[in-house]
Scaffold this motif. Structure first.
Motif, PDB file in Angstrom:
ATOM      1  N   GLN A 184       0.841  -1.198   0.000  1.00  0.00           N
ATOM      2  CA  GLN A 184       0.000   0.000   0.000  1.00  0.00           C
ATOM      3  C   GLN A 184       0.876   1.248   0.000  1.00  0.00           C
ATOM      4  O   GLN A 184       1.887   1.320   0.715  1.00  0.00           O
ATOM      5  CB  GLN A 184      -0.905  -0.003   1.227  1.00  0.00           C
ATOM      6  N   LEU A 185       0.483   2.202  -0.783  1.00  0.00           N
ATOM      7  CA  LEU A 185       1.157   3.493  -0.867  1.00  0.00           C
ATOM      8  C   LEU A 185       0.202   4.558  -0.321  1.00  0.00           C
ATOM      9  O   LEU A 185      -0.840   4.831  -0.922  1.00  0.00           O
ATOM     10  CB  LEU A 185       1.526   3.796  -2.325  1.00  0.00           C
ATOM     11  N   TYR A 186       0.558   5.123   0.839  1.00  0.00           N
ATOM     12  CA  TYR A 186      -0.306   6.119   1.488  1.00  0.00           C
ATOM     13  C   TYR A 186       0.211   7.528   1.218  1.00  0.00           C
ATOM     14  O   TYR A 186       1.390   7.820   1.420  1.00  0.00           O
ATOM     15  CB  TYR A 186      -0.351   5.898   3.008  1.00  0.00           C
ATOM     16  N   LEU A 187      -0.692   8.391   0.771  1.00  0.00           N
ATOM     17  CA  LEU A 187      -0.399   9.814   0.648  1.00  0.00           C
ATOM     18  C   LEU A 187      -1.114  10.520   1.795  1.00  0.00           C
ATOM     19  O   LEU A 187      -2.265  10.940   1.690  1.00  0.00           O
ATOM     20  CB  LEU A 187      -0.888  10.338  -0.704  1.00  0.00           C
ATOM     21  N   GLY A 188      -0.419  10.620   2.919  1.00  0.00           N
ATOM     22  CA  GLY A 188      -1.053  11.142   4.135  1.00  0.00           C
ATOM     23  C   GLY A 188      -2.096  10.150   4.638  1.00  0.00           C
ATOM     24  O   GLY A 188      -1.977   8.935   4.446  1.00  0.00           O
ATOM     25  N   ALA A 189      -3.141  10.672   5.265  1.00  0.00           N
ATOM     26  CA  ALA A 189      -4.185   9.816   5.832  1.00  0.00           C
ATOM     27  C   ALA A 189      -5.474   9.868   5.026  1.00  0.00           C
ATOM     28  O   ALA A 189      -6.481   9.315   5.457  1.00  0.00           O
ATOM     29  CB  ALA A 189      -4.462  10.237   7.275  1.00  0.00           C
ATOM     30  N   ALA A 190      -5.430  10.516   3.829  1.00  0.00           N
ATOM     31  CA  ALA A 190      -6.662  10.694   3.070  1.00  0.00           C
ATOM     32  C   ALA A 190      -6.674   9.947   1.738  1.00  0.00           C
ATOM     33  O   ALA A 190      -7.701   9.909   1.065  1.00  0.00           O
ATOM     34  CB  ALA A 190      -6.901  12.183   2.828  1.00  0.00           C
ATOM     35  N   GLN A 191      -5.562   9.352   1.372  1.00  0.00           N
ATOM     36  CA  GLN A 191      -5.489   8.710   0.051  1.00  0.00           C
ATOM     37  C   GLN A 191      -4.489   7.556   0.094  1.00  0.00           C
ATOM     38  O   GLN A 191      -3.443   7.666   0.738  1.00  0.00           O
ATOM     39  CB  GLN A 191      -5.027   9.723  -0.993  1.00  0.00           C
ATOM     40  N   ALA A 192      -4.847   6.460  -0.556  1.00  0.00           N
ATOM     41  CA  ALA A 192      -3.931   5.320  -0.632  1.00  0.00           C
ATOM     42  C   ALA A 192      -4.217   4.520  -1.900  1.00  0.00           C
ATOM     43  O   ALA A 192      -5.314   4.589  -2.466  1.00  0.00           O
ATOM     44  CB  ALA A 192      -4.088   4.438   0.605  1.00  0.00           C
ATOM     45  N   TRP A 193      -3.175   3.800  -2.327  1.00  0.00           N
ATOM     46  CA  TRP A 193      -3.324   2.870  -3.460  1.00  0.00           C
ATOM     47  C   TRP A 193      -2.700   1.555  -3.052  1.00  0.00           C
ATOM     48  O   TRP A 193      -1.818   1.523  -2.183  1.00  0.00           O
ATOM     49  CB  TRP A 193      -2.598   3.409  -4.704  1.00  0.00           C
ATOM     50  N   PHE A 194      -3.163   0.489  -3.668  1.00  0.00           N
ATOM     51  CA  PHE A 194      -2.564  -0.808  -3.346  1.00  0.00           C
ATOM     52  C   PHE A 194      -2.399  -1.620  -4.635  1.00  0.00           C
ATOM     53  O   PHE A 194      -3.091  -1.402  -5.631  1.00  0.00           O
ATOM     54  CB  PHE A 194      -3.423  -1.575  -2.332  1.00  0.00           C
ATOM     55  N   VAL A 195      -1.464  -2.546  -4.570  1.00  0.00           N
ATOM     56  CA  VAL A 195      -1.211  -3.424  -5.710  1.00  0.00           C
ATOM     57  C   VAL A 195      -0.612  -4.719  -5.176  1.00  0.00           C
ATOM     58  O   VAL A 195       0.140  -4.717  -4.206  1.00  0.00           O
ATOM     59  CB  VAL A 195      -0.253  -2.761  -6.727  1.00  0.00           C
ATOM     60  N   SER A 196      -0.998  -5.843  -5.812  1.00  0.00           N
ATOM     61  CA  SER A 196      -0.430  -7.133  -5.410  1.00  0.00           C
ATOM     62  C   SER A 196       0.935  -7.306  -6.050  1.00  0.00           C
ATOM     63  O   SER A 196       1.305  -6.590  -6.990  1.00  0.00           O
ATOM     64  CB  SER A 196      -1.370  -8.266  -5.820  1.00  0.00           C
ATOM     65  N   GLU A 197       1.676  -8.287  -5.582  1.00  0.00           N
ATOM     66  CA  GLU A 197       3.034  -8.516  -6.070  1.00  0.00           C
ATOM     67  C   GLU A 197       3.055  -8.820  -7.567  1.00  0.00           C
ATOM     68  O   GLU A 197       3.948  -8.366  -8.295  1.00  0.00           O
ATOM     69  CB  GLU A 197       3.680  -9.670  -5.279  1.00  0.00           C
ATOM     70  N   ASP A 198       2.058  -9.570  -8.030  1.00  0.00           N
ATOM     71  CA  ASP A 198       2.027  -9.945  -9.460  1.00  0.00           C
ATOM     72  C   ASP A 198       1.241  -8.945 -10.304  1.00  0.00           C
ATOM     73  O   ASP A 198       0.968  -9.195 -11.483  1.00  0.00           O
ATOM     74  CB  ASP A 198       1.435 -11.339  -9.624  1.00  0.00           C
ATOM     75  N   LEU A 199       0.857  -7.808  -9.702  1.00  0.00           N
ATOM     76  CA  LEU A 199       0.136  -6.721 -10.390  1.00  0.00           C
ATOM     77  C   LEU A 199      -1.259  -7.121 -10.861  1.00  0.00           C
ATOM     78  O   LEU A 199      -1.898  -6.382 -11.617  1.00  0.00           O
ATOM     79  CB  LEU A 199       0.940  -6.208 -11.600  1.00  0.00           C
ATOM     80  N   SER A 200      -1.748  -8.273 -10.405  1.00  0.00           N
ATOM     81  CA  SER A 200      -3.068  -8.718 -10.856  1.00  0.00           C
ATOM     82  C   SER A 200      -4.193  -8.046 -10.075  1.00  0.00           C
ATOM     83  O   SER A 200      -5.346  -8.029 -10.531  1.00  0.00           O
ATOM     84  CB  SER A 200      -3.181 -10.243 -10.727  1.00  0.00           C
ATOM     85  N   TYR A 201      -3.876  -7.524  -8.910  1.00  0.00           N
ATOM     86  CA  TYR A 201      -4.887  -6.817  -8.100  1.00  0.00           C
ATOM     87  C   TYR A 201      -4.393  -5.398  -7.829  1.00  0.00           C
ATOM     88  O   TYR A 201      -3.233  -5.186  -7.446  1.00  0.00           O
ATOM     89  CB  TYR A 201      -5.129  -7.534  -6.775  1.00  0.00           C
ATOM     90  N   VAL A 202      -5.256  -4.453  -8.028  1.00  0.00           N
ATOM     91  CA  VAL A 202      -4.911  -3.063  -7.809  1.00  0.00           C
ATOM     92  C   VAL A 202      -6.173  -2.325  -7.370  1.00  0.00           C
ATOM     93  O   VAL A 202      -7.292  -2.754  -7.675  1.00  0.00           O
ATOM     94  CB  VAL A 202      -4.323  -2.428  -9.099  1.00  0.00           C
ATOM     95  N   GLY A 203      -5.988  -1.257  -6.675  1.00  0.00           N
ATOM     96  CA  GLY A 203      -7.152  -0.516  -6.213  1.00  0.00           C
ATOM     97  C   GLY A 203      -6.765   0.727  -5.433  1.00  0.00           C
ATOM     98  O   GLY A 203      -5.605   1.156  -5.425  1.00  0.00           O
TER      99      GLY A 203
END
Length: 257
Positions: A184-203
């Motif tokens: 997960q990549l958090y930009l402060g406490a109001a925004q985040a992105w996530f991705v699985s190791e194989d890039l098959s899941y993202v959100g």
């Protein structure tokens, strides 16, 4: 016979005169003796008086000095009493102000605690875990000091989280029910992105009235999320990263409506 009587009278008269003179001398001697005694007594009295006078003068000097000391002590006592009275009044005033400040603090602290408790559900998971470790504001056993320190810790943690970009890993639940391990990549406490190791899941992750939400979204570029994470972890050189912001999510929700 008459001639014989005259001499006899003469002798008697002479003896009488001598007796009178002897009595006078005796009286004089007695008077002189009394005078001498009186003079002696007067001298003794004068001597005694001089001794007594010196002693009395010393005593009077000591009494005057003691009186001055007592007067000074009395003035100091009155001054100290006045100072103590003023100090007591100041302390009473300060105590009243402190009690008023304490009441204001308790009221403000109660309000802040309620706001922080309502905010908890909207926090990203890593920050929420840090808050839980800081303490429980809902604990009725917490003293005012402990509650204030806990609130300050929480606000500090929130501020620090807001000021940085952070990376975390955890498992999140996919709509199909399976647990997916993601970075997960958090930009402060109001925004985040996530991705699985194989890039098959993202959100994307975002706070909502229902709490922090994770939403899988394959329209997001998984490679860009992975690149942003790698750059932040210094595994890749700094590069431009294009990621959708929260406004994207808001627009998507409005479009769905």
């Amino acid at each position: 016979m008459r001639s014989l009587i005259k001499p006899i009278f003469a002798v008697v008269a002479l003896c009488s005169t001598m007796a009178v003179k002897a009595d006078t001398v005796s009286e004089l001697e007695q008077l002189i003796d009394k005078w001498l005694k009186i003079e002696s007594q007067t001298s003794e009295l004068n001597t005694h008086w001089l001794e007594q006078k010196s002693s009395m003068e010393q005593t009077l000097t000591l009494l005057n000095a003691e009186q001055e000391q007592l007067s000074t002590l009395n003035k100091n006592r009155e001054k100290n009493s006045s100072d103590l009275s003023k100090k007591r009044e100041q302390l009473v005033t300060q105590q009243g102000e402190l009690e008023k400040d304490q009441q204001n603090l308790n009221s403000q602290l109660k309000q802040i605690s309620q706001q922080l408790l309502s905010l908890q559900v909207q926090l990203p998971p890593p920050l929420l875990n840090s808050w839980k470790n800081a303490g429980d504001l809902a604990d009725p056993q917490l003293s005012t000091t402990d509650k204030l320190q806990t609130a300050l810790k929480m606000l500090t943690l929130l501020n620090e989280f807001q000021q940085r970009i952070s990376i975390h890993e955890m498992a999140i639940k996919h709509p199909d029910g399976q647990e997916v391990w993601v970075k997960q990549l958090y930009l402060g406490a109001a925004q985040a992105w996530f991705v699985s190791e194989d890039l098959s899941y993202v959100g994307i992750g975002f706070p909502s009235d229902l709490g922090w939400q994770w939403e899988f979204d394959n329209s997001i570029n998984a490679e860009q999320v992975a690149l942003g994470i790698a750059v932040q972890q210094k595994k890749r050189a700094a590069d431009w990263v294009t990621l959708p912001m929260l406004s994207y999510k808001n627009n998507a929700q409005q479009g769905a409506k």
